[in-house]
Design a protein around this motif. Structure first.
Motif, PDB file in Angstrom:
ATOM      1  N   CYS A 220       0.929  -1.310  -0.136  1.00  0.00           N
ATOM      2  CA  CYS A 220      -0.105  -0.030  -0.113  1.00  0.00           C
ATOM      3  C   CYS A 220       0.733   1.180  -0.087  1.00  0.00           C
ATOM      4  CB  CYS A 220      -0.898  -0.109   1.302  1.00  0.00           C
ATOM      5  SG  CYS A 220      -1.456   1.714   1.755  1.00  0.00           S
ATOM      6  N   CYS A 223       0.573   2.900   3.865  1.00  0.00           N
ATOM      7  CA  CYS A 223       1.053   2.150   5.283  1.00  0.00           C
ATOM      8  C   CYS A 223       2.293   1.364   4.903  1.00  0.00           C
ATOM      9  CB  CYS A 223       0.045   1.605   5.935  1.00  0.00           C
ATOM     10  SG  CYS A 223      -0.728   0.098   5.060  1.00  0.00           S
ATOM     11  N   CYS A 237      -6.598   0.171   0.422  1.00  0.00           N
ATOM     12  CA  CYS A 237      -6.033  -0.714   1.423  1.00  0.00           C
ATOM     13  C   CYS A 237      -6.971  -0.703   2.656  1.00  0.00           C
ATOM     14  CB  CYS A 237      -4.659  -0.111   1.682  1.00  0.00           C
ATOM     15  SG  CYS A 237      -3.902  -1.030   3.255  1.00  0.00           S
ATOM     16  N   CYS A 239      -5.990   0.339   5.405  1.00  0.00           N
ATOM     17  CA  CYS A 239      -5.814   1.366   6.156  1.00  0.00           C
ATOM     18  C   CYS A 239      -6.425   2.660   5.725  1.00  0.00           C
ATOM     19  CB  CYS A 239      -4.205   1.770   6.246  1.00  0.00           C
ATOM     20  SG  CYS A 239      -3.619   2.489   4.608  1.00  0.00           S
TER      21      CYS A 239
HETATM   22 ZN   LIG Z   1      -2.321   0.852   3.707  1.00  0.00          ZN
END
Ligand SMILES: [Zn+2]
Ligand SMILES: [Zn+2]
Length: 694
Positions: A220, A223, A237, A239
């Motif tokens: 990603c 992150c 992602c 996140c």
């Molecule tokens: Zn991520």
């Protein structure tokens, strides 16, 4: 995911919130009697002890077996996007995202499916179709369905090994996803749900997106973690990071050639036709390209320790390139492989000795579609075996003739048997006719040992004659003494010149001796004696027909000894040292320091030093020891030494290790004649009365 917890008890089934879309629980007995399609595992496996399976989070209801729905029972969820050529789990992820779920597993539990065991594994494709309201689409074509004992998956009609299929790796092309998200197509449903996953992103042999010529990514951009396989959004992602923002790593179209071929066969881009590989299953085609490229780049042995991912990818690309113009480049490659097979193996050439890893793989692979490739390799080996030259290699011929390979190469070059530009290190084959030509030439020459025997002298004595240039080497002249050859005709001619027209004699009379014996008795080396005989300083007196070579030419030892007289212009260093009044080693120091030129005899055993008499006389006029100084300037040695020490006069420098002091008369003359000490000493000497004679 922890897999150690036991399966839930039957009493806890259905305790979670049951979605309204699910039908009420059904008993297994009623299901099998309904006559509808049943799940294979239910019908074949007898109920046994409770299985151990994975635990799901508490809030998620476990999709119990009894609650399983048949594929046609799934009611459509609203997706409102068009069908894309995508695998079922990608469609399922979009569906989950559309329904407000970020976890595919949670959504699967909600609708009564298993994500990892079923949807991601390519099972229950129809259920997903129904769920998306896309019944009848050919979504199964783009989903890898694994089945069968050989663990293969079928994707778009192409067969791949299951281990070449890695959907959990979740690689992606940021530009493909970005194109979906920001595309200009009208009425294509809500934008966030448009990006979808491409089936070929999950093929492990595909490293790059052939459409955008960039590397497939795993992490990603926000992150930097690998994308979770459970993540519902194809372009996001867990996140929240936006995968379309990831920086693409560009690759040249050349580097994407194999990716283009594979993706083309999977229907993702314009197909790249290949005459031979198109008839082979996709997995076998990729490996064929790898093995062909490997033997082209790294030789016939396959060392997997050297084969990292990039090397393998490069080999696959090379193989694809070589197989593109089938069979031209491929045949050329096989020709090159046969080139460096040792000739002793050529008569029994097998594909394995010739092509190594490639033929081993072809023989072991159960893949039937590889038969054209196998036949090509087999036929090439057969053809090479038939056309193997019938001659012998240079090494073998050299062994037969009893010479070194180097000699043989030189002789062959001289005879014009080697075409110019031949790589001498490679395997050279010559035919029998050429070998006999070389043999003819070699019999007309003598090796060093035979030549020495021909002259009746020892090999070292012969070597000295060669070094002195008395005996000329015969062509070919090859570096290394072992390979020198000599012509018997030339040696015969030399003997004729030495003996001249002298009569035969059958007895040694007076001081006559053969040349080697006379050389020994007269202490004159053969290398000096033979030129003396040739230029008439020593006269041959007779010929002994029974003695070989030089031993049969008789000369007078007295004449040989007289040769020393010609050296009267020089004297040995021992003699010079004695006459100068210092020891030998001291005089060597003077020679070494260059004060007096000397030379060393060039003989092998007699390496004594000589000085010319003229040089010696000149030296004695110019230099002297303390004794010479005292005599010359009429002083005692003690006084001379005292004056030298007092005035700090320097003696001529000699190399370390030699202890001799000589002074240049010119340098010390003033000090020894004009100084006060010298005058006093001479005055005292005059006053002192002479000792009376006894
Ligand atoms: Zn991520
Ligand atoms: Zn792309």
């Amino acid at each position: 995911m922890p897999c150690s917890a036991p399966r839930r008890k039957p009493s806890s089934r259905g305790s979670g919130g049951s979605p309204s879309s699910l039908s009420p629980p059904r008993r297994r007995a009623g299901r099998s009697s309904s006559g509808g399609p049943t799940w294979r595992r239910h019908s074949t496996r007898s109920p046994g002890p409770p299985r151990r399976t994975c635990r799901l989070p508490e809030e998620l209801p476990k999709p119990a077996r009894d609650r399983r729905k048949r594929d046609e029972e799934f009611e459509p969820r609203a997706l409102r996007v068009r069908f894309r050529p995508e695998p079922a789990y990608s469609l399922f992820g979009r569906l989950a995202a559309r329904n407000g779920e970020t976890s595919c597993r949670a959504f699967a539990a909600e609708v009564g499916l298993r994500y990892f065991g079923e949807v991601l594994a390519g099972r229950r494709v129809e259920a997903v179709e129904n769920l998306a309201g896309l019944a009848g689409s050919d979504i199964a074509r783009y989903t890898a369905v694994s089945s069968g004992p050989r663990q293969v998956v079928v994707l778009n009609g192409e067969t791949l090994l299951a281990r070449s299929w890695a959907p959990k790796k979740r690689r992606y092309c940021p530009r493909c996803l970005g194109g979906d998200l920001r595309g200009t197509v009208e009425n294509d449903g809500p934008r966030p749900f448009r990006p979808y996953r491409r089936a070929w992103w999950d093929v492990v042999h595909v490293d790059n997106c052939p459409i955008h010529c960039c590397e497939l990514l795993r992490a990603c951009p926000a992150c930097a973690e690998p994308i979770d396989a459970d993540c519902a959004w194809p372009w996001r992602c867990r996140c929240g990071g936006d995968l379309t923002n990831a920086a693409a790593i560009p690759r040249s179209p050349n580097e994407c050639s194999l990716d283009r071929y594979v993706v083309g066969r999977l229907g993702g881009c314009e197909p790249l036709p290949s005459r031979i590989l198109d008839g082979v299953t996709l997995e076998a085609a990729i490996w064929a390209a790898f093995y062909v490229g490997w033997i082209a780049d790294h030789g016939r042995a396959l060392d997997m320790r050297r084969a990292d991912h990039a090397t393998k990818a490069a080999a696959r690309r090379r193989g694809l390139e070589l197989l593109a113009d089938w069979p031209l480049s491929f045949e050329a490659l096989l020709d090159a492989m046969v080139e460096d097979v040792p000739s002793r193996d050529m008569q029994s050439l097998s594909p394995r000795t010739a092509y190594g890893a490639l033929s081993m793989w072809l023989a072991r692979s159960p893949e039937g579609s590889l038969e054209p490739l196998r036949a090509a390799v087999r036929n090439h080996a057969e053809k090479s075996r038939r056309s193997a030259p019938s001659g012998v290699t240079f090494t073998e011929a050299a062994n037969q003739l009893g010479v070194t390979r180097k000699t043989l190469v030189a002789v062959a070059e001289q005879l014009g048997l080697l075409p110019s530009g031949t790589d001498l290190r490679s395997r050279i084959v010559i035919d029998e006719e050429a070998v006999s030509k070389v043999r003819d030439l070699l019999t007309r020459t003598l090796g060093q040992r035979h030549a020495a025997r021909f002259l009746g002298i020892s090999v070292p004595a012969f070597q000295r004659l060669v070094d002195a240039g008395v005996v000329a080497t015969h062509d070919p002249v090859v570096t290394g003494r072992r390979d020198r050859t000599y012509s018997p005709q030339e040696l015969e001619h030399l003997l004729g010149r030495l003996s001249g027209d002298v009569p035969e004699c059958h007895d040694l009379v007076g001081d006559l001796a053969g040349l080697p014996a006379a050389s020994f008795k007269g202490r004159v080396g053969l290398d000096r004696l033979l030129p003396a005989v040739l230029d008439g300083r020593v006269r041959p007196r007779g010929r002994l027909p029974s003695a070989p070579g030089l031993q049969g030419i008789l000369v007078s030892v007295g004449e040989v000894v007289a040769l020393h007289g010609h050296r009267s212009d020089s004297m040995l260093l021992e003699e010079a040292a004695k006459r100068f009044g210092v020891n030998y080693w001291g005089f060597r120091g003077l020679v070494r320091s260059g004060l007096i030129p000397g030379r060393q005899a060039l003989g092998r055993t007699n390496k004594r030093w000589w000085v010319r008499r003229a040089d010696f006389e000149r030296f004695c006029d110019e230099y002297g020891t303390v004794r010479h100084l005292a005599e010359r300037y009429d002083l005692s040695r003690i006084v001379t030494r005292a004056i030298i020490d007092k005035l700090g006069l320097k003696h001529a420098p000699v190399p370390p290790g030699h202890f001799v002091e000589v002074y240049r008369f010119r340098d010390v003359e003033a000090a020894l004649t004009g100084s006060q000490e010298a005058r006093d000493h001479r005055a005292r000497r005059k006053r002192r009365p002479k000792r009376p004679l006894k």
